[in-house]
Design a protein around this motif. Sequence first.
Motif, PDB file in Angstrom:
ATOM      1  N   HIS A  44       0.833  -1.212   0.000  1.00 56.88           N
ATOM      2  CA  HIS A  44       0.000   0.000   0.000  1.00 56.88           C
ATOM      3  C   HIS A  44       0.861   1.253   0.000  1.00 56.88           C
ATOM      4  N   ASP A  45       2.071   1.118  -0.482  1.00 58.47           N
ATOM      5  CA  ASP A  45       3.034   2.211  -0.324  1.00 58.47           C
ATOM      6  C   ASP A  45       3.097   3.156  -1.513  1.00 58.47           C
ATOM      7  N   SER A  46       2.235   2.953  -2.507  1.00 54.79           N
ATOM      8  CA  SER A  46       2.353   3.777  -3.709  1.00 54.79           C
ATOM      9  C   SER A  46       1.412   4.980  -3.685  1.00 54.79           C
ATOM     10  N   HIS A  47       0.775   5.222  -2.570  1.00 54.41           N
ATOM     11  CA  HIS A  47      -0.189   6.327  -2.514  1.00 54.41           C
ATOM     12  C   HIS A  47       0.506   7.680  -2.416  1.00 54.41           C
ATOM     13  N   SER A  48      -0.177   8.695  -2.920  1.00 60.98           N
ATOM     14  CA  SER A  48       0.372  10.049  -2.923  1.00 60.98           C
ATOM     15  C   SER A  48      -0.595  11.007  -2.235  1.00 60.98           C
ATOM     16  N   PRO A  49      -0.468  11.149  -0.931  1.00 65.15           N
ATOM     17  CA  PRO A  49      -1.327  12.108  -0.238  1.00 65.15           C
ATOM     18  C   PRO A  49      -1.014  13.540  -0.678  1.00 65.15           C
ATOM     19  N   ALA A  50      -2.009  14.420  -0.573  1.00 69.12           N
ATOM     20  CA  ALA A  50      -1.754  15.843  -0.856  1.00 69.12           C
ATOM     21  C   ALA A  50      -0.876  16.433   0.243  1.00 69.12           C
ATOM     22  N   LEU A  51      -1.082  15.950   1.466  1.00 71.06           N
ATOM     23  CA  LEU A  51      -0.365  16.483   2.627  1.00 71.06           C
ATOM     24  C   LEU A  51      -0.193  15.401   3.669  1.00 71.06           C
ATOM     25  N   VAL A  52       0.909  15.473   4.376  1.00 72.03           N
ATOM     26  CA  VAL A  52       1.053  14.678   5.600  1.00 72.03           C
ATOM     27  C   VAL A  52       1.282  15.680   6.728  1.00 72.03           C
ATOM     28  N   VAL A  53       0.421  15.653   7.728  1.00 70.80           N
ATOM     29  CA  VAL A  53       0.577  16.557   8.869  1.00 70.80           C
ATOM     30  C   VAL A  53       1.090  15.744  10.040  1.00 70.80           C
ATOM     31  N   ARG A  54       2.272  16.081  10.496  1.00 68.89           N
ATOM     32  CA  ARG A  54       2.858  15.347  11.627  1.00 68.89           C
ATOM     33  C   ARG A  54       2.500  16.095  12.900  1.00 68.89           C
ATOM     34  N   CYS A  55       1.526  15.579  13.596  1.00 68.73           N
ATOM     35  CA  CYS A  55       0.948  16.298  14.733  1.00 68.73           C
ATOM     36  C   CYS A  55       1.796  16.127  15.987  1.00 68.73           C
ATOM     37  N   ILE A  56       1.882  17.216  16.744  1.00 65.07           N
ATOM     38  CA  ILE A  56       2.666  17.174  17.985  1.00 65.07           C
ATOM     39  C   ILE A  56       1.746  17.118  19.198  1.00 65.07           C
ATOM     40  N   GLY A  57       0.509  17.550  19.034  1.00 62.53           N
ATOM     41  CA  GLY A  57      -0.431  17.515  20.156  1.00 62.53           C
ATOM     42  C   GLY A  57      -1.857  17.532  19.646  1.00 62.53           C
ATOM     43  N   ALA A  58      -2.794  17.472  20.608  1.00 61.26           N
ATOM     44  CA  ALA A  58      -4.210  17.413  20.244  1.00 61.26           C
ATOM     45  C   ALA A  58      -4.630  18.633  19.431  1.00 61.26           C
ATOM     46  N   ALA A  59      -4.033  19.790  19.727  1.00 65.76           N
ATOM     47  CA  ALA A  59      -4.415  21.004  18.984  1.00 65.76           C
ATOM     48  C   ALA A  59      -4.074  20.862  17.507  1.00 65.76           C
ATOM     49  N   ASP A  60      -2.943  20.244  17.214  1.00 62.54           N
ATOM     50  CA  ASP A  60      -2.579  20.002  15.806  1.00 62.54           C
ATOM     51  C   ASP A  60      -3.606  19.085  15.131  1.00 62.54           C
ATOM     52  N   VAL A  61      -4.039  18.073  15.878  1.00 59.69           N
ATOM     53  CA  VAL A  61      -5.008  17.128  15.304  1.00 59.69           C
ATOM     54  C   VAL A  61      -6.324  17.858  15.016  1.00 59.69           C
ATOM     55  N   ILE A  62      -6.729  18.718  15.955  1.00 58.41           N
ATOM     56  CA  ILE A  62      -7.969  19.489  15.747  1.00 58.41           C
ATOM     57  C   ILE A  62      -7.826  20.371  14.502  1.00 58.41           C
ATOM     58  N   SER A  63      -6.688  21.058  14.379  1.00 58.38           N
ATOM     59  CA  SER A  63      -6.471  21.922  13.210  1.00 58.38           C
ATOM     60  C   SER A  63      -6.493  21.110  11.918  1.00 58.38           C
ATOM     61  N   ALA A  64      -5.848  19.961  11.946  1.00 59.36           N
ATOM     62  CA  ALA A  64      -5.758  19.133  10.731  1.00 59.36           C
ATOM     63  C   ALA A  64      -7.131  18.619  10.314  1.00 59.36           C
ATOM     64  N   VAL A  65      -7.940  18.216  11.289  1.00 56.27           N
ATOM     65  CA  VAL A  65      -9.297  17.743  10.957  1.00 56.27           C
ATOM     66  C   VAL A  65     -10.113  18.898  10.376  1.00 56.27           C
ATOM     67  N   GLY A  66     -10.018  20.070  11.004  1.00 56.86           N
ATOM     68  CA  GLY A  66     -10.760  21.237  10.500  1.00 56.86           C
ATOM     69  C   GLY A  66     -10.317  21.611   9.097  1.00 56.86           C
ATOM     70  N   PHE A  67      -9.006  21.585   8.872  1.00 51.40           N
ATOM     71  CA  PHE A  67      -8.464  21.921   7.549  1.00 51.40           C
ATOM     72  C   PHE A  67      -8.965  20.931   6.495  1.00 51.40           C
ATOM     73  N   ALA A  68      -8.927  19.662   6.853  1.00 51.69           N
ATOM     74  CA  ALA A  68      -9.364  18.625   5.903  1.00 51.69           C
ATOM     75  C   ALA A  68     -10.826  18.827   5.537  1.00 51.69           C
ATOM     76  N   ARG A  69     -11.630  19.119   6.532  1.00 53.44           N
ATOM     77  CA  ARG A  69     -13.065  19.265   6.262  1.00 53.44           C
ATOM     78  C   ARG A  69     -13.330  20.518   5.426  1.00 53.44           C
ATOM     79  N   SER A  70     -12.643  21.620   5.753  1.00 62.98           N
ATOM     80  CA  SER A  70     -12.864  22.868   4.987  1.00 62.98           C
ATOM     81  C   SER A  70     -12.461  22.696   3.528  1.00 62.98           C
ATOM     82  N   ASN A  71     -11.463  21.859   3.301  1.00 64.45           N
ATOM     83  CA  ASN A  71     -10.942  21.721   1.933  1.00 64.45           C
ATOM     84  C   ASN A  71     -11.392  20.437   1.239  1.00 64.45           C
ATOM     85  N   GLY A  72     -12.313  19.741   1.861  1.00 64.53           N
ATOM     86  CA  GLY A  72     -12.872  18.535   1.237  1.00 64.53           C
ATOM     87  C   GLY A  72     -11.854  17.431   1.022  1.00 64.53           C
ATOM     88  N   LEU A  73     -10.887  17.313   1.937  1.00 68.48           N
ATOM     89  CA  LEU A  73      -9.847  16.286   1.782  1.00 68.48           C
ATOM     90  C   LEU A  73     -10.221  15.011   2.541  1.00 68.48           C
TER      91      LEU A  73
END
Length: 470
Positions: A44-73
């Motif tokens: 399964h290693d041939s995939h090409s994500p648009a972005l990889v977000v390496r989260c450091i804490g829960a706030a990063d995860v919240i931001s990443a989920v919000g970003f994904a939803r706003s941009n339809g990712l």
Amino acid sequence: MSHTIAPVLGEATIQELRESVRGDVVTPADDAYAEACRVWNGAHDSHSPALVVRCIGAADVISAVGFARSNGLTIAVRGGGHSVAGFSTVDDGIVIDLAPMRDVRVDPAARRATIGGGAVWADVDHETQAHGLATTGGLVSTTGVAGFTLGGGIGWTMRKFGLACDNLAAADVVTADGRLVHASDTENPELLWGLRGGGGNFGIVTQFEFDLHPLGPMVYAGPIFYPADAAHDLLQAFREWAGDAPDEITALVNLTTAPPLPVIPEEWHGKKVAALIAASTGPADKGDTLVRALRGVAQPIVDLLGPMPYHVIQTLIDPLWPKGIHAYYKATNLARLDDELIDRLCAIHLATPGPQCEIHIHQMGGAVARVADGATAFAERSMPFVLNAVTGWHDPHADTAHREWARTTIAAASDASTGCAYVNFLGDTDAARTAYGEETYARLVSLKDAYDPTNVFHLNHNIEPTAARS
Ligand SMILES: Cc1cc2nc3c(=O)[nH]c(=O)nc-3n(C[C@H](O)[C@H](O)[C@H](O)COP(=O)(O)OP(=O)(O)OC[C@H]3O[C@@H](n4cnc5c(N)ncnc54)[C@H](O)[C@@H]3O)c2cc1C
């Protein structure tokens, strides 16, 4: 690899995300992109994500989920990256990678560990063993705590301490609507029920709280290798022994090919063998009495079952399953291990397309079975054995033959199957409903409706919310 940023995302948009997280945001334009895309399963290693977000804490995860939803990712969540079905990567979507969140903190007095959502079992064992404590972890130490526990968690101490999910006392979860909620027996208990086996369907776990138990540093554990022609007798003896074995011991039989390890006599390398592998949570010097009935089944090729440090059994087979190997598993829960099934498994064992085709028969029961059926989302508890057809290969052309062999193995057990299966041992993506059984699946759908009604988290053994089906 040559990639451009997915057309939907302008540089300014990505910059907004960069400014809202502490961790790295990796795009195809970055040197780190190729490595950031890699998951354990090379198939399964041939995939090409648009972005990889390496989260450091829960706030990063919240931001990443919000970003994904706003941009339809589409969101892929990555803990340890060991998903056999390839769920922790995606084409053109966003990988929310919790790998930097590997902190493990142990409270020895309370026998509790708080564990980051990206930790692997090696992290946990290292910190807990410093206090002579442990909880049920995986057979390979690089497997992620998150995916492993959320699916159930079968390991060497499960018949004494329960599955990993049975030791999950609480969790912090970022939900699809970007809230951070706590799940415990007293707060959002239905969510905790779902996290104990329902996979990553309900949100992203940023922190786990686990119960710990005294164990080690020495345990009685390890493999005994027998020639393949002893497989039938071994499985019959294993079946008779397993039902009455004390909770201290957890064992599995592995019909496999002898790996080229120095501990195995060279003349056996590459030959078909039947391995009994066991581990005891009891005193290391008393382990022999627990397995005596099995030991005499045939003349072993090599007997390595004895006192050893717990961290050694936890890492023993790591070198055989390196990152990048191609893999596919298929599994079923067994209601019985009858002579006919043993005959079929022994025959299939001799007809493998490659050396890393293994038939695992896990002994269940003990503490796993004392949790009531349905008390957790890992609902089926009473099966005496779990059958897992495990395949690994390096040549991409060998893909079809390995998948077919695993499917043949499980099909051969259909008349002994309970009909349910453990989701973490399923390399196919579409198997959730049958794996859980109708009753549990219906309860999981209600929970999904409450926490993720639009199926934001669908790269998993998916519990489809009601709205997605209408
Ligand atoms: C080499 C190997 C050995 C294994 N041995 C065992 C074993 O001994 N016993 C056993 O029971 N299973 C075993 N498994 C299966 C293993 O439990 C699953 O593959 C599990 O999903 C891996 O978890 P992960 O976090 O590493 O995977 P990932 O690929 O990161 O994630 C797997 C799934 O979990 C979700 N997920 C990951 N992190 C989070 C999070 N923080 N919050 C919410 N969802 C999340 C993902 O979205 C994905 O759907 C093994 C697998 C491999 C490849």
